[in-house]
Design a protein around this motif. Sequence first.
Motif, mmCIF file in Angstrom:
data_model
loop_
_atom_site.group_PDB
_atom_site.id
_atom_site.type_symbol
_atom_site.label_atom_id
_atom_site.label_comp_id
_atom_site.label_asym_id
_atom_site.label_seq_id
_atom_site.Cartn_x
_atom_site.Cartn_y
_atom_site.Cartn_z
ATOM 1 N N ILE A 179 86.843 88.115 -5.593
ATOM 2 C CA ILE A 179 87.270 86.961 -6.389
ATOM 3 C C ILE A 179 86.262 86.649 -7.493
ATOM 4 O O ILE A 179 86.625 86.418 -8.654
ATOM 5 C CB ILE A 179 87.450 85.717 -5.487
ATOM 6 C CG1 ILE A 179 88.695 85.867 -4.605
ATOM 7 C CG2 ILE A 179 87.559 84.437 -6.325
ATOM 8 C CD1 ILE A 179 90.010 85.724 -5.315
ATOM 9 N N ARG A 180 85.002 86.635 -7.155
ATOM 10 C CA ARG A 180 83.982 86.275 -8.143
ATOM 11 C C ARG A 180 83.991 87.220 -9.338
ATOM 12 O O ARG A 180 83.724 86.798 -10.477
ATOM 13 C CB ARG A 180 82.609 86.282 -7.468
ATOM 14 C CG ARG A 180 81.423 85.822 -8.335
ATOM 15 C CD ARG A 180 81.507 84.348 -8.723
ATOM 16 N NE ARG A 180 82.141 84.107 -10.021
ATOM 17 C CZ ARG A 180 82.391 82.909 -10.508
ATOM 18 N NH1 ARG A 180 82.094 81.825 -9.820
ATOM 19 N NH2 ARG A 180 82.971 82.768 -11.680
ATOM 20 N N THR A 226 93.946 82.563 -11.487
ATOM 21 C CA THR A 226 92.805 83.233 -12.131
ATOM 22 C C THR A 226 92.968 83.253 -13.639
ATOM 23 O O THR A 226 92.019 82.979 -14.385
ATOM 24 C CB THR A 226 92.658 84.664 -11.594
ATOM 25 O OG1 THR A 226 92.390 84.611 -10.190
ATOM 26 C CG2 THR A 226 91.527 85.398 -12.294
ATOM 27 N N GLY A 261 93.489 81.326 -6.293
ATOM 28 C CA GLY A 261 92.843 82.315 -7.154
ATOM 29 C C GLY A 261 93.606 83.607 -7.263
ATOM 30 O O GLY A 261 93.012 84.692 -7.379
ATOM 31 N N TRP A 296 83.712 78.547 -8.467
ATOM 32 C CA TRP A 296 84.583 78.979 -7.368
ATOM 33 C C TRP A 296 84.126 78.314 -6.086
ATOM 34 O O TRP A 296 82.968 78.449 -5.677
ATOM 35 C CB TRP A 296 84.548 80.487 -7.216
ATOM 36 C CG TRP A 296 85.246 80.992 -5.974
ATOM 37 C CD1 TRP A 296 86.380 80.505 -5.415
ATOM 38 C CD2 TRP A 296 84.821 82.073 -5.135
ATOM 39 N NE1 TRP A 296 86.711 81.205 -4.282
ATOM 40 C CE2 TRP A 296 85.781 82.181 -4.089
ATOM 41 C CE3 TRP A 296 83.751 82.965 -5.182
ATOM 42 C CZ2 TRP A 296 85.662 83.143 -3.093
ATOM 43 C CZ3 TRP A 296 83.652 83.923 -4.195
ATOM 44 C CH2 TRP A 296 84.589 84.013 -3.165
ATOM 45 N N HIS A 307 90.705 89.307 -4.445
ATOM 46 C CA HIS A 307 91.913 89.113 -5.242
ATOM 47 C C HIS A 307 92.772 90.366 -5.081
ATOM 48 O O HIS A 307 92.304 91.484 -5.287
ATOM 49 C CB HIS A 307 91.529 88.920 -6.714
ATOM 50 C CG HIS A 307 92.695 88.711 -7.631
ATOM 51 N ND1 HIS A 307 92.971 87.502 -8.228
ATOM 52 C CD2 HIS A 307 93.662 89.562 -8.070
ATOM 53 C CE1 HIS A 307 94.045 87.617 -8.992
ATOM 54 N NE2 HIS A 307 94.478 88.866 -8.917
ATOM 55 N N LYS A 329 84.867 78.431 -2.207
ATOM 56 C CA LYS A 329 85.527 79.240 -1.178
ATOM 57 C C LYS A 329 85.918 78.325 -0.020
ATOM 58 O O LYS A 329 85.155 78.102 0.917
ATOM 59 C CB LYS A 329 84.610 80.362 -0.687
ATOM 60 C CG LYS A 329 85.281 81.326 0.272
ATOM 61 C CD LYS A 329 84.329 82.423 0.703
ATOM 62 C CE LYS A 329 85.031 83.377 1.665
ATOM 63 N NZ LYS A 329 85.505 82.716 2.902
ATOM 64 N N GLU A 356 89.700 78.605 -3.679
ATOM 65 C CA GLU A 356 90.390 79.775 -3.130
ATOM 66 C C GLU A 356 89.636 80.250 -1.888
ATOM 67 O O GLU A 356 88.451 80.542 -1.953
ATOM 68 C CB GLU A 356 90.450 80.897 -4.174
ATOM 69 C CG GLU A 356 90.847 82.263 -3.656
ATOM 70 C CD GLU A 356 92.202 82.286 -2.981
ATOM 71 O OE1 GLU A 356 92.273 82.733 -1.829
ATOM 72 O OE2 GLU A 356 93.187 81.854 -3.616
ATOM 73 N N ALA A 403 92.466 79.760 -15.243
ATOM 74 C CA ALA A 403 91.050 79.393 -15.167
ATOM 75 C C ALA A 403 90.249 80.128 -16.230
ATOM 76 O O ALA A 403 89.408 79.535 -16.936
ATOM 77 C CB ALA A 403 90.506 79.712 -13.776
ATOM 78 N N VAL A 423 87.954 76.516 -9.422
ATOM 79 C CA VAL A 423 89.007 77.168 -8.650
ATOM 80 C C VAL A 423 88.670 77.049 -7.168
ATOM 81 O O VAL A 423 87.546 77.349 -6.760
ATOM 82 C CB VAL A 423 89.145 78.661 -9.024
ATOM 83 C CG1 VAL A 423 90.108 79.372 -8.069
ATOM 84 C CG2 VAL A 423 89.624 78.809 -10.463
ATOM 85 N N LEU A 467 86.765 86.231 -11.990
ATOM 86 C CA LEU A 467 86.643 84.932 -12.646
ATOM 87 C C LEU A 467 85.491 84.969 -13.652
ATOM 88 O O LEU A 467 84.432 85.547 -13.376
ATOM 89 C CB LEU A 467 86.361 83.833 -11.617
ATOM 90 C CG LEU A 467 87.495 83.479 -10.652
ATOM 91 C CD1 LEU A 467 86.983 82.540 -9.562
ATOM 92 C CD2 LEU A 467 88.668 82.840 -11.388
#
Length: 367
Positions: free
Chosen positions: A58-59, A14, A9, A68, A35, A70, A30, A17, A28, A62
Amino acid sequence: MKKLLVIGGGNAGTLIANLLAGKLDVTVIEPNEYHLYQPGLVDYIIGEVDESKISMPIRSVLKSKVKWIKSKVTKILVDDRAVLTERGERYEGDYLVIATGGQNKSLFNLKGYHTLDDGRSIREIIKNPKGKNFVIGSMPGIIKCPAAPWEISFLLKNKYPEANVTLIIPAKQPPSLQVPMFNLFSKMASVLGIKVLRGFVINSVDYENKIITSIEGERVNFDHLIIDTPISTTFNELADNSGLIPVDRETLTFKDGVFVIGDANNTPTPKTGAAAHFQAEVVANNILYEIEGNRDKDRYKGDAMCAVYSGPRDGALVWLNYNRSKALGPSPIYYYMKKYFTNLYWSSLHGGIDILLKPMVYSLSKS
């Protein structure tokens, strides 16, 4: 709906995606919560920005339609376009994109400066340096960005004009595509009073006496050592002799339906954020070409680009592809380009700045 499985990610993972969200069923995988905008680490370690400017959940980066997971991928089953995770789960897709990045090798107890943890350590050193001898540089092999050691040297010398900054470069002569950058940066280093040692390949590091020695016996004293090490993929079974995953350099294909983008592949181009961005766009377009057939197939020409700080209000711009390269500057234009991109980066993960990037690359390639 076709399924796309993306491993990683970071920048490349990213972007691809997000570009294909809603057009494919995108997942994804990750393991990290955040990020990291890696080019922004230079701003962070020098004390210009805090972590909130270069790191986001991260969320949040995206699109909502992207799933996602994890978790950490422990095995890639290329022929099945599938992966196994650390929890023993199996995921597969019609398309598989490997965007796991490149991990720095730990050599001589040196490990690069591309993670937030490493950035924190260097930030503390630079904030309150004990001693004025800084040695910056890299080791032989593929590093993430050949311009980065130069940029850190420039920033340190500007921050501490009385410091002794030495830049060590393992190659005696730069590769042909890096010659314009090397010539420009060498002039800038000379103006700032930075000592540049070419052909310095590290043979040993004496941390007790603070001496670094080359394979030819040259010795340099240091108080602070900031050295970038070569990168490799953690999936050694897929790698070639470079330590990275081999691909067709124009389609970025490893096997039918399996692509490798960003730092993890062996394309002969610097591992910059712009290169990862352009590669993700090519693969996204070509996947849609296969599915929809209503567009032209695209090819990656090796485009990579980065803006580099060089002075208090000056910067340089380096661009290259597989055949040509340019180094422009110094100019305030490129300083502010680098400064503003820290904010624009988050929009770039949705393809939101292509209206700026593509014309710039086209202009540089034609002039």
